[in-house]
Design an enzyme around this catalytic site. Structure first.
Site, PDB file in Angstrom:
ATOM      1  N   SER A 194       0.850  -1.194   0.000  1.00 34.69           N
ATOM      2  CA  SER A 194       0.000   0.000   0.000  1.00 34.69           C
ATOM      3  C   SER A 194       0.881   1.237   0.000  1.00 34.69           C
ATOM      4  O   SER A 194       1.998   1.216   0.536  1.00 34.69           O
ATOM      5  CB  SER A 194      -0.881   0.025   1.255  1.00 34.69           C
ATOM      6  OG  SER A 194      -1.479   1.297   1.417  1.00 34.69           O
ATOM      7  N   TYR A 207      -2.114  -1.253  10.218  1.00 33.33           N
ATOM      8  CA  TYR A 207      -2.189  -1.600   8.790  1.00 33.33           C
ATOM      9  C   TYR A 207      -0.932  -1.122   8.059  1.00 33.33           C
ATOM     10  O   TYR A 207      -0.297  -1.875   7.318  1.00 33.33           O
ATOM     11  CB  TYR A 207      -3.445  -0.942   8.206  1.00 33.33           C
ATOM     12  CG  TYR A 207      -3.616  -1.034   6.706  1.00 33.33           C
ATOM     13  CD1 TYR A 207      -4.243  -2.142   6.128  1.00 33.33           C
ATOM     14  CD2 TYR A 207      -3.192  -0.006   5.868  1.00 33.33           C
ATOM     15  CE1 TYR A 207      -4.429  -2.210   4.748  1.00 33.33           C
ATOM     16  CE2 TYR A 207      -3.373  -0.072   4.497  1.00 33.33           C
ATOM     17  CZ  TYR A 207      -3.997  -1.176   3.943  1.00 33.33           C
ATOM     18  OH  TYR A 207      -4.180  -1.238   2.575  1.00 33.33           O
TER      19      TYR A 207
END
Ligand code: NAD
Length: 300
Positions: A194, A207
């Site tokens: 990401s 995350y």
């Protein structure tokens, strides 16, 4: 052929703010449907992705393949000639069946397996069952993930920290470990990371940390595997219009869900990176991360 039906969404930022329960269903998303097999045109419309048989005869395992980026990867892989084995949570069966239908529509096979990857036993089962169904694994796409917004470390529970690592990075290690003995020169592993690994998003600390681990895992595993001719790469998307967003982001974050291009990306725009990394078009790219993030300049 170009289609302008969703052009407003492709050009501008028109996210329909909404709420869904985790893990989120593509079938229940509001607004323009995420694009699987269409990519943008110059004028803000969409055109059907042009395939060229780049993955003929290949077999892929795709975690989180029921929806979002994973679904678009399965569909583009099918257009390029690959069969897929998709893994997802039991409550996402409806989305998984739709992915299967879309893959079959493109003339390829799609095997479905509902399994919680937090459970260690399921990780071995995924590879065993994929081999039983497909006979081989040429491409492993590690893509499943969990996120939940918490603004401050003092409010981030130990349970959430561990759940996020158990979902986002531990299965990447286990699936690679179990699949690699069956993979050969020319095969590849592609890990979904990401943009948050590069920008350090504060309200997704757990995350973001797993996504950083995925980038480093990709680099280390690449350095182990390159002598076997197996390429290991990562993709680090920016904002993408998928069920993860209405099911995990608050309204303010959804309103700000955009990129320097003035819009989030479509799953299909990320899936093209996976096709590239899985095919011999990227034969000299290994240990690297691609950045389909709508134009944010990042290092690495
Ligand atoms: N959407 C974005 O803006 C964005 C941005 C950067 C990176 N990503 C990454 O893209 C990947 C795919 O996400 P998406 O945006 O397509 O959302 P998505 O909700 O469509 O896909 C995530 C999938 O993960 C799977 N999953 C979650 N927990 C699981 C578990 N315990 N066991 C098995 N499967 C589980 C689910 O099947 C779910 O469909 C993720 O790795 C995510 O971090 C997404």
């Amino acid at each position: 052929m170009a289609s302008n039906s969703d052009s407003q969404f492709a050009q501008g930022h028109e996210i329909p703010v909404s709420d869904q329960k985790m893990p989120g269903l593509q079938s229940e998303m509001k607004g323009p449907p995420p694009q699987n097999d269409h990519i943008p045109t110059e004028d803000g419309g969409y055109q059907l992705y042009k395939a060229a048989g780049k993955l003929e005869g290949k077999k892929a395992v795709i975690t989180g393949g029921d929806s979002g980026i994973g679904r678009a990867v399965a569909v583009l892989f099918a257009m390029e000639g690959a069969d897929s084995f998709i893994v997802y949570l039991p409550e996402e069966e409806k989305d998984a069946q739709e992915t299967k239908r879309l893959v079959e529509e493109k003339g390829q096979k799609c095997y479905t397996f509902a399994a919680d990857l937090k459970d260690k036993k399921n990780r071995k089962k995924v590879i065993d069952l994929a081999l039983e169904k497909m006979g081989k694994i040429n491409i492993l796409v590690n893509n499943a993930a969990y996120q939940n917004m918490i603004n401050d470390i003092s409010e981030l529970s130990e349970e959430q920290w561990e759940l996020t690592f158990n979902t986002n990075i531990h299965p990447y290690f286990y699936l690679a470990k179990y699949a690699l003995p069956h993979m050969k020169s020319g095969d590849s592993i592609i890990n979904n990371a990401s943009i948050n690994a590069y920008i350090g998003r504060p309200d997704l600390l757990d995350y973001t940390s797993t996504k950083g681990a995925i980038v480093s895992f990709t680099r280390g595993l690449h350095n182990q595997m390159i002598s076997r001719g197996i390429r290991v790469n990562a993709v680090a998307p920016g904002p993408v219009w998928t069920p993860l967003i209405p099911s995990t982001m608050n309204h303010e974050a959804q309103e700000q869900f955009t990129s320097p291009m003035g819009r989030p990306s479509q799953p299909s725009e990320i899936a093209t990176c996976f096709v590239f990394l899985a095919s011999m078009d990227s034969s000299s790219i290994a240990g690297q991360t691609l950045h389909p993030n709508g134009g944010v300049v990042v290092n690495g």
